[in-house]
Design an enzyme around this catalytic site. Structure first.
Site, PDB file in Angstrom:
ATOM      1  N   ASP A  71     -19.974  11.882 -30.022  1.00  0.00           N
ATOM      2  CA  ASP A  71     -19.793  10.978 -28.653  1.00  0.00           C
ATOM      3  C   ASP A  71     -19.485  12.085 -28.131  1.00  0.00           C
ATOM      4  OD1 ASP A  71     -18.607   8.411 -29.960  1.00  0.00           O
ATOM      5  OD2 ASP A  71     -16.951   8.642 -29.055  1.00  0.00           O
TER       6      ASP A  71
ATOM      7  N   GLU B  89     -16.004   0.096 -26.842  1.00  0.00           N
ATOM      8  CA  GLU B  89     -16.358   1.361 -27.363  1.00  0.00           C
ATOM      9  C   GLU B  89     -16.417   2.651 -25.864  1.00  0.00           C
ATOM     10  OE1 GLU B  89     -14.744   2.757 -31.871  1.00  0.00           O
ATOM     11  OE2 GLU B  89     -16.757   2.751 -31.120  1.00  0.00           O
TER      12      GLU B  89
HETATM   13  C1  FRU Z   1     -16.994   6.100 -30.759  1.00  0.00           C
HETATM   14  C2  FRU Z   1     -15.969   6.231 -31.401  1.00  0.00           C
HETATM   15  C3  FRU Z   1     -14.740   6.532 -30.039  1.00  0.00           C
HETATM   16  C4  FRU Z   1     -13.959   7.276 -31.099  1.00  0.00           C
HETATM   17  C5  FRU Z   1     -14.392   8.202 -31.347  1.00  0.00           C
HETATM   18  C6  FRU Z   1     -13.849   8.926 -32.358  1.00  0.00           C
HETATM   19  O1  FRU Z   1     -18.072   6.363 -31.270  1.00  0.00           O
HETATM   20  O2  FRU Z   1     -15.398   5.820 -32.287  1.00  0.00           O
HETATM   21  O3  FRU Z   1     -14.053   5.553 -29.789  1.00  0.00           O
HETATM   22  O4  FRU Z   1     -12.724   7.766 -29.955  1.00  0.00           O
HETATM   23  O5  FRU Z   1     -15.655   8.002 -31.753  1.00  0.00           O
HETATM   24  O6  FRU Z   1     -14.621  10.039 -32.911  1.00  0.00           O
END
Ligand code: FRU
Length: 516
Positions: free
Chosen positions: A54, A236
């Site tokens: 992300d 998310e």
């Molecule tokens: C989204 C996610 C988020 C989390 C991160 C962990 O892709 O699952 O919810 O903070 O990636 O790397």
């Protein structure tokens, strides 16, 4: 076995070293030569080495766009999360910086955001220096391992040198956890009307809104989303912001939410809600599910805080949890989408979130005169081009059935099809190149079902070494997908599948430069 042990050791050392040096030069600026590996994007952001997911902490400050990102520097798979860091003046040419945030005794550093604390509400500022503050999720591996529910909490850190070095707040975590699994990904923004900071935080299948005067003390003021929208997986990476409806004075609030599973073409995807926010509660009576991008590969995207001219600028992670760990990789894995500008358009009475690459991206493309092409019924127009994998391909045509195919000498091909009667746009990457690493990747036709397409359609397709971003009518309908051809596509074909002559105007293949 030995390699795994070494990776584990490196991960442990990285956590243990945190107190000693918070910015060792693991990711440094790269020379162009190092960005020539197979499938390495030439005008998209990818990490110098290691793993990326992300985008995090998107914030503009003192002429610089910051891009932090979920990063595991020691392998090309997900591992103990750090925040990688890069800066840019135009969101196109990035300079890689040393890692911004390292895991610490509270946990790994999951996704979050960054703000410019102009009024020094946090008190972190010194000698008139405005602090940058990041707000992120701590993920405690130990807590998760022993089966606790409360292993995610929220922490903050600040920088007084425009993001070069970060100091974690001693009072972390600033939001604890009383037993909510999946409490993460805080997006914080300044709400002028109430003179307060608002945080949108995911709590499993819905979001929680918090308010603070100082970024340290937070109160839960409302919740949104239980039972609403697509719920095929955990929610998310939320984002909440106002946008003015194009051509009017009307303002609506947009909530972007990524959903871990159940996106239209499988796996993870990004949905949005249009509604209102009164400083406390977000409400939306939207019934249909809405997708920011129909393609398989645009996830966890969020927008910049503090962007110039009030623009709403978005970057997403160009992958899908369905196969993110398996895509072809050498020394790095995964890239970001092109930076896109968001706007809100009312189409046939429906609010539609438009997303299209920044003008600066398009102006990178080499200018070429537009061609006019008329294709008789059942005929194929065909053209060779040395590198269709580093180009912007654009054309305008009436809403008629057609198939566009990009292929290489190995016979690998990717096709885009329009079925005008059902207003369905399809992407076929089943024979696009390397596909065997995942069944879903290589065997499914992707589709997009945009709301009300106009009679004339404008297509813009941005092709990079391992991706295609397809925009209809400058972002009304979008398909983003990864592709891994074994060699660049060099042949373009457009087949007329309609029962009338197909007149294409402004057909352009505009080579894109490498930005590395
Ligand atoms: C989204 C996610 C988020 C989390 C991160 C962990 O892709 O699952 O919810 O903070 O990636 O790397």
């Amino acid at each position: 076995m030995q390699k795994r042990a070494l990776l584990l050791l490196l991960a442990t050392v990285s956590i243990a070293c945190k107190e000693i040096r918070d910015n060792p030069p693991i990711s440094g600026a790269q020379s162009a030569a190092e960005f020539q590996e197979p499938n390495r994007p030439q005008f998209h952001f990818s990490p110098p080495s290691g793993w990326l997911n992300d985008p995090n902490g998107l914030v503009y400050h003192e002429g610089v766009y910051h891009l932090f990102y979920q990063h595991y520097p020691h392998a090309t798979v997900w591992g103990p999360m750090h925040w990688g860091h890069a800066v840019s003046k135009d969101m196109i040419r990035w300079e890689h910086k040393p890692i911004g945030l390292f895991p610490d005794e509270n946990g790994l550093i999951f996704s979050g955001s960054a703000v410019v604390d102009i009024q020094n509400t946090s008190g972190f500022g010194k000698d008139g220096q405005v602090p940058l503050v990041t707000i992120f999720t701590y993920h405690s591996m130990q807590g998760e391992k022993v089966g606790r529910q409360d292993f995610q909490t929220q922490g903050i850190a600040y920088s007084l040198d425009n993001g070069d070095t970060w100091i974690k707040y001693k009072g972390n975590p600033v939001i604890g956890n009383d037993g909510v699994k999946d409490l993460r990904d805080p997006k914080v923004f300044w709400h002028e009307e109430t003179q307060s900071w608002i945080m949108v935080l995911v709590a499993g299948d819905h979001i929680k809104l918090y308010r603070s005067r100082n970024l340290r003390d937070w109160d839960n003021i409302s919740d949104f989303g239980q039972g609403q929208g697509a719920q095929g997986g955990v929610w998310e990476c939320p984002d909440l912001f106002p946008l003015q409806v194009e051509g009017s004075e009307e303002e609506k609030w947009v909530l972007i939410i990524s959903v871990g599973n159940g996106a239209p073409n499988g796996g993870s995807g990004t949905q949005y809600f249009i509604g209102d926010f009164d400083g406390i509660t977000f409400t939306s009576d939207q019934i249909p599910y809405k997708w920011l991008d129909w393609g398989t590969d645009n996830y966890a995207g969020v927008t910049y805080n503090n962007a110039p001219n009030g623009e709403r600028l978005f970057i997403g992670w160009m992958s899908n949890w369905q196969y993110a760990l398996k895509t072809p990789a050498t020394t790095w894995r995964s890239a970001m989408t092109l930076p896109r500008k968001l706007s809100l358009r009312k189409i046939n009475g429906e609010y539609t979130l438009i997303n299209y690459p920044l003008t600066a991206v398009e102006s990178l493309a080499e200018e070429t005169p537009g061609e006019q092409v008329t294709i008789p019924i059942e005929e194929i127009y065909s053209k060779m081009h040395p590198s269709l994998n580093q180009a912007m391909i654009s054309f305008t045509l009436p809403k008629q059935d057609f198939k566009l195919t990009l292929s290489n000498e190995k016979g690998e091909k990717t096709a885009v099809l329009l079925d005008a009667a059902s207003q369905l746009l399809m992407l076929d990457r089943t024979a696009s190149g390397i596909t065997e690493f995942n069944y879903e990747f290589g065997n499914k036709l992707q589709y997009a079902a945009p709301e009300s397409l106009s009679d004339t359609l404008e297509f813009s397709i941005f092709m990079d070494a391992s991706s295609m971003e397809l925009f209809v009518n400058k972002g009304q309908c979008v398909i983003t997908a990864q592709l891994f051809p074994n060699q660049p596509y060099t042949h373009l074909e457009i087949e007329n599948l309609s029962n009338g002559e197909l007149r294409i105007t402004e057909l352009k293949i505009r080579p894109m430069p490498s930005v590395w």
